[in-house]
Design an enzyme around this catalytic site. Structure first.
Site, PDB file in Angstrom:
ATOM      1  N   LYS A   1       0.460  -5.339  -9.062  1.00  0.00           N
ATOM      2  CA  LYS A   1      -0.672  -4.595  -9.606  1.00  0.00           C
ATOM      3  C   LYS A   1      -0.146  -3.315 -10.253  1.00  0.00           C
ATOM      4  CE  LYS A   1      -2.390  -5.276  -5.402  1.00  0.00           C
ATOM      5  NZ  LYS A   1      -3.217  -5.096  -4.212  1.00  0.00           N
TER       6      LYS A   1
ATOM      7  N   ASP B   1      -7.741  -3.849  -3.354  1.00  0.00           N
ATOM      8  CA  ASP B   1      -8.346  -4.872  -2.490  1.00  0.00           C
ATOM      9  C   ASP B   1      -9.323  -5.731  -3.283  1.00  0.00           C
ATOM     10  OD1 ASP B   1      -6.924  -3.632  -0.447  1.00  0.00           O
ATOM     11  OD2 ASP B   1      -8.593  -2.302   0.030  1.00  0.00           O
TER      12      ASP B   1
END
Ligand code: KDG
Length: 322
Positions: free
Chosen positions: A229, A262
């Site tokens: 990410k 998340d």
């Protein structure tokens, strides 16, 4: 017991998010949220149509009740959320946009919390076996020795019963004595089937490599998919056969970045389990992350499939207008 799609284990806390940016010493108003990386991912996956469950402990206090009610309300199975009569529920504060604009920092009050007292006895084989996927993160083994043993048991049971294991490195430097402790402990989990990480974590776990080199090393260690990410720069993923990188969506403002990773994990996993290709999974992950950074709270803005579609279409229109 009804079957689950994804099960996780980890601490859920009360988050007190600063209503105004700036140093916490001068923040007077806070907003209460329920948060914790594993719980965030389970809520996200529930919104995307999966049956999820969480193994944890909360204190026998108002915050413990809030956590259980919230998770239950979001459709997460709470049959393995134990109320510990001796422990208390962990709390953390979020400071936003200070000293780095667009970034958030956390101040934890969680040492000795109910969740940190989890043991191997909290993890039962029937529950793990009832699921297809185990999602874990690098935060749980940092909480205590008994949490690490509990996580190891969940990992072993998941491997033995053929579950897919998803691992987010989530190195929280504040929870480790030193970075080498994190890299030693977390290296075991890098051979999970799906590994989510970021360049900062890779620097600690596999130093001296570019993030792409580190991702390829993680594949060599046994992972099937590695997802890196990149925050405002998008996301990258690779398997032994292919790689993909997509840019982030251009959003008008950032409220609080905590929880974005998340939301990304939830949307990536949801689409990966549905059989989408790497590039599509990265786009869904980025979209979910983008929606979450525009609000305070970790999971409140995690999208359903319809919301994802609406958001992504609006971004396409925006591009055409530019
Ligand atoms: O990913 C967001 C989490 O870091 C946040 O909710 C707090 O779970 C948390 C933790 O342990 O740091």
């Amino acid at each position: 017991m009804a079957g689950l799609d994804i099960v996780s284990l980890g601490e859920v806390m009360i988050q007190l998010n600063a209503l105004t940016p700036g140093p916490l010493r001068s923040v007077y108003l806070f907003e209460k949220h329920v948060a914790g990386t594993e719980a965030n991912v389970m809520v996200g996956l529930a919104r995307l149509g999966y049956r999820t469950g969480l193994i944890t402990r909360v204190g026998d206090d108002e915050f413990g009740i809030a956590i259980k009610n919230t998770l239950r309300g979001e459709g997460v199975d709470v049959s393995r959320v134990k109320v510990d009569p001796e422990g208390y529920t962990g709390v953390y504060f979020v400071q936003r946009h200070y000293p780095v604009p667009g970034e958030s920092t956390v101040l934890y009050y969680r040492r000795g919390s109910a969740a940190s007292k989890m043991t191997e006895d909290d993890v039962d084989e029937e529950y793990i076996k009832s699921s297809r996927v185990l999602h874990i993160t690098g935060i749980t083994p940092a909480l205590s020795r008994t949490c690490r043993l509990a996580l190891d048991k969940a990992y072993r049971l998941a491997s033995r019963n053929g579950l897919t294991i998803s691992f987010d490195t989530n190195v929280r430097v504040k929870l480790w004595k030193k970075p080498s402790e994190a890299s030693q402990t977390l290296s075991t989990y890098l051979k999970s089937n799906i590994v989510f990480t970021c360049p900062a974590d890779l620097k600690i776990l596999l130093p001296g490599r570019s993030f792409k080199e580190a991702a390829s090393k993680v594949l060599d260690m046994g992972a099937e998919v590695v997802v890196v990410k990149l925050g405002g720069r998008g996301a990258y993923a690779r398997t032994k056969r292919e790689e993909a990188q997509v840019p982030a969506f251009k959003i008008p403002y950032v409220e609080d970045v905590i929880g974005a990773g998340d939301a990304f994990d939830a949307a990536f996993l949801a689409s990966y389990l549905r059989g989408y290709g790497l590039e599509e999974c990265l786009k869904f992950g980025n979209a979910a992350g983008a929606l979450v950074v525009m609000v305070r709270g970790d999971w409140e803005a995690i999208p359903t499939w319809d919301t994802l579609k609406t958001f992504m279409e609006s971004m396409e229109t925006e591009k055409l207008l530019r």
